[in-house]
Design an enzyme around this catalytic site. Structure first.
Site, short mmCIF file in Angstrom:
data_model
loop_
_atom_site.label_atom_id
_atom_site.label_comp_id
_atom_site.label_asym_id
_atom_site.label_seq_id
_atom_site.Cartn_x
_atom_site.Cartn_y
_atom_site.Cartn_z
N ASP A 6 83.15 -34.87 105.60
CA ASP A 6 83.19 -34.14 106.88
C ASP A 6 83.63 -32.72 106.54
OD1 ASP A 6 83.29 -33.58 109.68
OD2 ASP A 6 85.44 -33.94 109.69
N SER A 7 83.58 -31.84 107.52
CA SER A 7 84.07 -30.47 107.30
C SER A 7 85.58 -30.47 107.08
CB SER A 7 83.75 -29.62 108.53
OG SER A 7 84.44 -30.13 109.66
N TYR A 38 82.28 -26.47 110.47
CA TYR A 38 80.83 -26.50 110.23
C TYR A 38 80.06 -26.04 111.47
CZ TYR A 38 80.71 -29.28 105.83
OH TYR A 38 80.81 -29.72 104.53
N GLY A 39 80.68 -26.20 112.63
CA GLY A 39 79.96 -26.04 113.91
C GLY A 39 79.27 -24.70 114.09
N CYS A 69 80.23 -36.78 110.05
CA CYS A 69 80.21 -35.50 110.75
C CYS A 69 78.89 -35.38 111.50
CB CYS A 69 80.31 -34.39 109.70
SG CYS A 69 80.11 -32.74 110.38
N ASN A 70 78.97 -35.17 112.80
CA ASN A 70 77.75 -35.04 113.59
C ASN A 70 76.97 -33.79 113.22
OD1 ASN A 70 79.79 -36.59 115.29
ND2 ASN A 70 77.89 -36.96 116.40
N THR A 71 77.70 -32.69 112.99
CA THR A 71 77.04 -31.41 112.72
C THR A 71 76.26 -31.48 111.40
OG1 THR A 71 78.98 -30.42 113.78
CG2 THR A 71 77.45 -28.93 112.69
N CYS A 180 81.52 -35.38 118.20
CA CYS A 180 82.06 -34.76 116.99
C CYS A 180 83.18 -35.67 116.50
CB CYS A 180 82.60 -33.37 117.31
SG CYS A 180 83.59 -32.62 115.99
N THR A 181 83.24 -35.89 115.19
CA THR A 181 84.21 -36.87 114.67
C THR A 181 85.65 -36.38 114.75
OG1 THR A 181 83.77 -36.09 112.42
CG2 THR A 181 82.56 -38.04 113.17
N HIS A 182 85.85 -35.09 114.98
CA HIS A 182 87.22 -34.62 115.20
C HIS A 182 87.76 -35.09 116.56
CE1 HIS A 182 86.53 -31.87 111.83
NE2 HIS A 182 87.81 -31.54 111.86
N1 DGL Z 1 83.61 -33.21 112.57
C1 DGL Z 1 82.39 -32.50 112.62
C2 DGL Z 1 81.38 -33.05 113.56
O1 DGL Z 1 81.39 -34.26 113.75
C3 DGL Z 1 82.36 -31.04 112.31
C4 DGL Z 1 83.19 -30.14 113.15
C5 DGL Z 1 83.19 -28.74 112.63
O2 DGL Z 1 83.56 -28.53 111.48
O3 DGL Z 1 82.80 -27.84 113.38
O4 DGL Z 1 80.57 -32.38 114.11
#
Ligand code: DGL
Length: 261
Positions: A6-7, A38-39, A69-71, A180-182
């Site tokens: 993930d990021s 990452y977004g 990570c979705n992104t 988003c996984t965060h």
């Molecule tokens: N956790 C990530 C996601 O699921 C990335 C969030 C990020 O770094 O912007 O999208």
């Protein structure tokens, strides 16, 4: 061994669910904190990072890749699947479908990063579900930074969550999809800002089930009853990740530093 990335710390929400279901399965987790968030990065940058990290995970012995990570999934999963046709790959996707099929108001809210929301995958999925529900999306501005700093329930977390939810609530949505996984780490605060009839939809369990299916299909389950070996790696700052592991996930692992330019 499962290789995850993930990021940053968000994908640990997926690791937490996975390790609860599969306590023997070894996992190496890379937090690409040097490149977080990452977004707001371009697809090209995300593809290059995903390739670099996947190569590292394969060198370390990963036999299944879980893009936590979705992104990164939105930007790079198709590319990684073409580049590694033999490698089982699981990705994240906002769970809009189950929300669209069970909404009463016909309106579903999605919280995700800018990167996920502008991606083809999200747009296609929303268009496909058009006859079931209107999809309203909102970037979780500041959410990733809050989780990375370990502020999961302070005043700043409440303010950011309230600001992101306001436009969705004004539309009359009855489901909020965490894209988003965060964001699952902020779920208690999100819950606190929602009326009780609004459901939060988190795809983590579905992704864990998909991982179990792929492990079984490829004969990659780890047998034996010893506790799993976990490796936690950061391309950026290490101390606060270690602190997060201790405080939020009750783990005392030493986080490994990785230089991955
Ligand atoms: N956790 C990530 C996601 O699921 C990335 C969030 C990020 O770094 O912007 O999208």
């Amino acid at each position: 061994m499962i290789g995850m990335f993930d990021s940053g710390l968000g994908g640990l929400s997926v690791w937490r669910a996975l390790s609860a279901r599969l306590p023997q399965q070894p996992v190496i987790y890379v937090a690409d904190r040097e490149y977080c968030p990452y977004g707001e990065r371009s697809d090209q940058e995300l593809i290059a990072r995903a390739e670099r990290i996947t190569d590292y995970l394969l060198q370390q012995g990963a036999t299944l890749l879980l893009i936590a990570c979705n992104t990164a999934t939105s930007a790079a999963a198709r590319h990684l699947r073409a580049r590694h046709p033999e490698l089982p790959i699981v990705g994240m996707e906002p769970a809009i479908k189950p929300a669209a099929l069970s909404t009463q108001s016909g309106k579903v809210g999605v919280l995700a990063t800018q990167g996920t929301l502008r991606g083809d995958k999200f747009r296609q999925l929303s268009a496909q579900l058009h006859q079931h529900a209107a999809i309203y999306s909102q970037a979780g501005t500041g959410f990733v930074e809050l989780v990375e700093s370990g502020d999961l329930d302070g005043p700043a977390a409440h303010a950011a969550v309230s600001a992101a939810l306001a436009p969705l609530l004004a539309q009359g949505v009855d489901h909020i999809v965490l894209g988003c996984t965060h964001y699952p780490f902020l779920a208690p605060v999100i819950r606190a800002h929602l009326p009780p009839h609004i459901d939060i939809i988190d795809p983590t369990d579905a992704v864990v089930r998909q991982t179990l299916r792929l492990l079984a299909e490829h004969g990659l389950q780890h047998d034996g009853d010893s506790a799993a070996v976990y490796r936690f790696v950061s391309t950026g700052e290490v101390q606060s990740m270690q602190h997060f592991l201790q405080r939020i996930l009750q783990r005392n692992d030493t986080v490994e530093a990785l230089h991955l330019p």
